[in-house]
Motif scaffolding. Structure first.
Motif, mmCIF file in Angstrom:
data_model
loop_
_atom_site.group_PDB
_atom_site.id
_atom_site.type_symbol
_atom_site.label_atom_id
_atom_site.label_comp_id
_atom_site.label_asym_id
_atom_site.label_seq_id
_atom_site.Cartn_x
_atom_site.Cartn_y
_atom_site.Cartn_z
ATOM 1 N N PRO A 75 -5.774 -1.224 -1.924
ATOM 2 C CA PRO A 75 -6.696 -0.104 -2.062
ATOM 3 C C PRO A 75 -5.989 1.185 -1.662
ATOM 4 O O PRO A 75 -5.315 1.232 -0.636
ATOM 5 C CB PRO A 75 -7.829 -0.432 -1.084
ATOM 6 N N PHE A 76 -6.142 2.211 -2.498
ATOM 7 C CA PHE A 76 -5.428 3.436 -2.174
ATOM 8 C C PHE A 76 -6.265 4.651 -2.521
ATOM 9 O O PHE A 76 -7.242 4.562 -3.259
ATOM 10 C CB PHE A 76 -4.084 3.485 -2.922
ATOM 11 N N ARG A 77 -5.843 5.766 -1.956
ATOM 12 C CA ARG A 77 -6.461 7.019 -2.344
ATOM 13 C C ARG A 77 -5.362 8.074 -2.510
ATOM 14 O O ARG A 77 -4.267 7.931 -1.975
ATOM 15 C CB ARG A 77 -7.499 7.467 -1.303
ATOM 16 N N VAL A 121 3.025 5.948 -9.779
ATOM 17 C CA VAL A 121 2.836 5.453 -8.409
ATOM 18 C C VAL A 121 1.509 4.686 -8.300
ATOM 19 O O VAL A 121 1.449 3.607 -7.689
ATOM 20 C CB VAL A 121 2.872 6.628 -7.402
ATOM 21 N N ALA A 122 0.472 5.226 -8.931
ATOM 22 C CA ALA A 122 -0.827 4.540 -8.894
ATOM 23 C C ALA A 122 -0.705 3.151 -9.508
ATOM 24 O O ALA A 122 -1.280 2.178 -9.001
ATOM 25 C CB ALA A 122 -1.873 5.366 -9.643
ATOM 26 N N GLY A 123 0.066 3.058 -10.590
ATOM 27 C CA GLY A 123 0.261 1.771 -11.252
ATOM 28 C C GLY A 123 0.913 0.741 -10.332
ATOM 29 O O GLY A 123 0.554 -0.438 -10.347
ATOM 30 N N LEU A 124 1.849 1.184 -9.519
ATOM 31 C CA LEU A 124 2.527 0.269 -8.582
ATOM 32 C C LEU A 124 1.535 -0.280 -7.571
ATOM 33 O O LEU A 124 1.515 -1.480 -7.287
ATOM 34 C CB LEU A 124 3.645 1.009 -7.830
ATOM 35 N N SER A 172 7.950 9.249 -3.923
ATOM 36 C CA SER A 172 8.311 7.928 -3.435
ATOM 37 C C SER A 172 7.615 6.906 -4.318
ATOM 38 O O SER A 172 6.433 7.032 -4.590
ATOM 39 C CB SER A 172 7.861 7.739 -1.997
ATOM 40 N N ALA A 173 8.389 5.921 -4.738
ATOM 41 C CA ALA A 173 7.790 4.913 -5.622
ATOM 42 C C ALA A 173 8.414 3.542 -5.367
ATOM 43 O O ALA A 173 9.048 3.010 -6.229
ATOM 44 C CB ALA A 173 7.995 5.331 -7.076
ATOM 45 N N VAL A 182 -8.718 13.272 -3.629
ATOM 46 C CA VAL A 182 -9.060 13.532 -5.023
ATOM 47 C C VAL A 182 -9.328 12.257 -5.815
ATOM 48 O O VAL A 182 -9.850 12.315 -6.931
ATOM 49 C CB VAL A 182 -7.959 14.353 -5.740
ATOM 50 N N PHE A 183 -8.960 11.114 -5.257
ATOM 51 C CA PHE A 183 -9.092 9.879 -6.032
ATOM 52 C C PHE A 183 -9.040 8.689 -5.074
ATOM 53 O O PHE A 183 -8.267 8.695 -4.115
ATOM 54 C CB PHE A 183 -7.934 9.787 -7.027
ATOM 55 N N THR A 184 -9.898 7.704 -5.327
ATOM 56 C CA THR A 184 -9.877 6.485 -4.514
ATOM 57 C C THR A 184 -10.037 5.294 -5.445
ATOM 58 O O THR A 184 -10.794 5.353 -6.399
ATOM 59 C CB THR A 184 -11.022 6.491 -3.483
ATOM 60 N N GLU A 185 -9.293 4.240 -5.167
ATOM 61 C CA GLU A 185 -9.381 3.062 -6.039
ATOM 62 C C GLU A 185 -9.118 1.788 -5.244
ATOM 63 O O GLU A 185 -8.357 1.786 -4.284
ATOM 64 C CB GLU A 185 -8.335 3.184 -7.165
#
Length: 423
Positions: A318-320, A308-311, A386-387, A127-130
């Motif tokens: 790079p994460f999705r 979690v995205a902020g971490l 999980s963070a 749903v999201f990649t960055e």
RNA sequence: GGAGAGUUGCCGGAGUGGUCGAACGGGGCGGUCUCGAAAACCGUUGUCCGCAAUUGCGGACCAAGGGUUCGAAUCCCUUACUCUCCGCCA
């Protein structure tokens, strides 16, 4: 555990929704509905006789105090007959209730309407990649070789002292672990979470409360002598803080964070999945847990995802984000988003976080409720994420940040590690 | 590990076989009084299940589970936990 009333009133919907999890519920749902009817009928019978018997007992008491022994004796004989009936009906009721409970516990949580159908992780929805994909030289090393090269993680030594999946972290490797833990904890505290340091073993009731028992019994280490389970995640002790608790509505949401080692037997895992840090029996994780009002739990899920995205952003990885399909969703979860980082040398996505809303499923198991402004008591919703889990973060950091000079530590982490380079 | 004492409602704390879901005190909530507040006084105050479903009725719950009894918070057994003393120990 699903709420009985919901099954009773929306039988077809429950069956349809569970089909998304590839769970064929029609048989068991019918059994549950029928057992529930039997239970209520039996209770009515028993309660009526019990009421009669109580009435007689009071009468006997009155005759005794007034000295009318013969009358008392007569009523006593009458009451004796009821006693048998009550016993029989109570036993029956216990049996029916027990069976009903066992059936109820077998049903997984209903997936959220947004959960796609599917059988395995291949059917999950990205749903999201960055972030920028790392560009590494041809001779880039996988993390287990880097770990060996810089002598920061020793898998063989772990095998010698304990067994496979229990590595030693050494020197800058050990410091990196500590740095990540503190970084994650500080970030969570900054976001309003209260830090806990939980026990690493839990009793059976706690294992049941969050749903590890009886479903995943074989995945936990068990200390038979003391009947305790090693925790597979801090979710278990932290959520069970609220087992059999009635909160006040204004206390919600409760936001807790805990660092803990996690222990998993990982029976049945094999191959490239377990290489190096990819899958361990003992690993470290910072876990965030929220207890929330049912009307707000999906907002909270978004908030936790953003955290979690902020971490990962601060770690420059790079994460999705992946929405789990029905077949990959856990027994207890209604909706789960996995976070995956790209590990440059292995050239694969590694799951580093799982953020879930359990709605009232865990709360119903552990009777976690809150009293609303209207005075009514309702089940709360539980969420966790999980963070973050450390090993695969470390794997990605090592692989993606490898240079000829050494492994570069992301800026956000440097004040925690006290060094900028592993060399 | 050994010996002893204990575990009662939101909290403190009575209650050793007969209307005890539980005295009494505190807290909370509502009310009287007051311009308002305090004080005082009055009332109220748990959870779960079932039946009827508009307020109503019945049952269960005094750490947990079992037993004795017409009847148990009260007697007996098992387990868990807490406290005190001794032992051991980071």
């Amino acid at each position: 555990m699903l709420e009985l009333q919901r099954i009773r009133e929306n039988k077809e919907e429950v069956i349809e929704r569970l089909a998304v999890k590839n769970f064929h519920a029609s048989g068991i749902v019918d059994e549950i509905v029928s057992l529930d009817q039997q239970r209520r009928a039996t209770q009515k019978l028993r309660d009526d006789i019990l009421a009669q018997s109580k009435k007689l007992a009071r009468e006997i008491g009155r005759y005794f105090t007034s000295g009318e022994k013969e009358k008392a004796e007569a009523v006593r004989r009458e009451s004796l007959a009821l006693k048998e009936q009550v016993k029989t009906l109570s036993d029956e009721l216990d049996k029916i209730s027990g069976t009903l409970h066992n059936k109820l516990v077998e049903l997984p949580n209903l997936p959220h309407p947004s959960v796609p159908r599917g059988n395995s992780d291949a059917d999950n929805e990205v749903v999201f990649t960055e972030g920028e994909m790392p560009v590494l030289p041809q001779n880039a090393l996988p993390h287990w070789e880097l770990a060996d090269k810089y002598k920061i993680i020793d898998f063989d030594l772990g095998s010698k002292v304990t067994g496979a999946g229990f590595p030693f972290y050494r020197g800058k490797g050990a410091r990196l672990q500590r740095a990540l833990i503190n970084f994650f904890l500080d970030e969570a505290i900054g976001a309003g979470y209260l830090e806990y340091q939980p026990p690493l073993m839990v009793n059976e009731a706690s294992g049941f409360g969050t749903g590890q028992l009886p479903d995943k019994e074989g995945q936990m280490y068990y200390i038979g002598l003391d009947k305790l389970y090693m925790i597979p995640t801090a979710e278990v002790p932290i959520t069970n803080i609220y087992r059999h608790v009635i909160l006040k509505e204004e206390d919600l949401p409760l936001k807790n964070v805990a660092y803990s080692s996690c222990f998993r037997r990982e029976a049945g895992s094999y191959g490239k999945d377990v290489r190096g840090l990819n899958r361990l029996h003992q690993f470290d994780k910072v876990e965030i847990v929220q207890i929330q009002h049912p009307g707000k739990s999906y907002e909270t899920l978004e908030e936790m995802k953003a955290h979690v995205a902020g971490l990962l952003r601060k770690l420059e990885l790079p994460f999705r984000i992946v929405r789990l399909c029905g077949g990959d969703l856990s027994f207890t979860s209604a909706l789960t988003f996995d976070f995956e980082v790209f590990s440059g040398a292995q050239k694969r996505w590694l799951e580093v976080s799982s953020v879930s809303n359990f709605e009232s499923y865990q709360a119903n198991r552990m009777k976690l409720r809150f009293k609303g402004a209207d005075g009514k008591t309702r089940l709360a919703h539980t969420l966790n994420g999980s963070a973050l889990a450390l090993p695969r973060i470390v794997a990605a950091l090592l692989e993606n940040n490898q240079t000829a000079e050494g492994i570069k530590i992301p800026e956000a982490l440097q004040s925690y590690t006290g060094f900028e380079l592993i060399d």
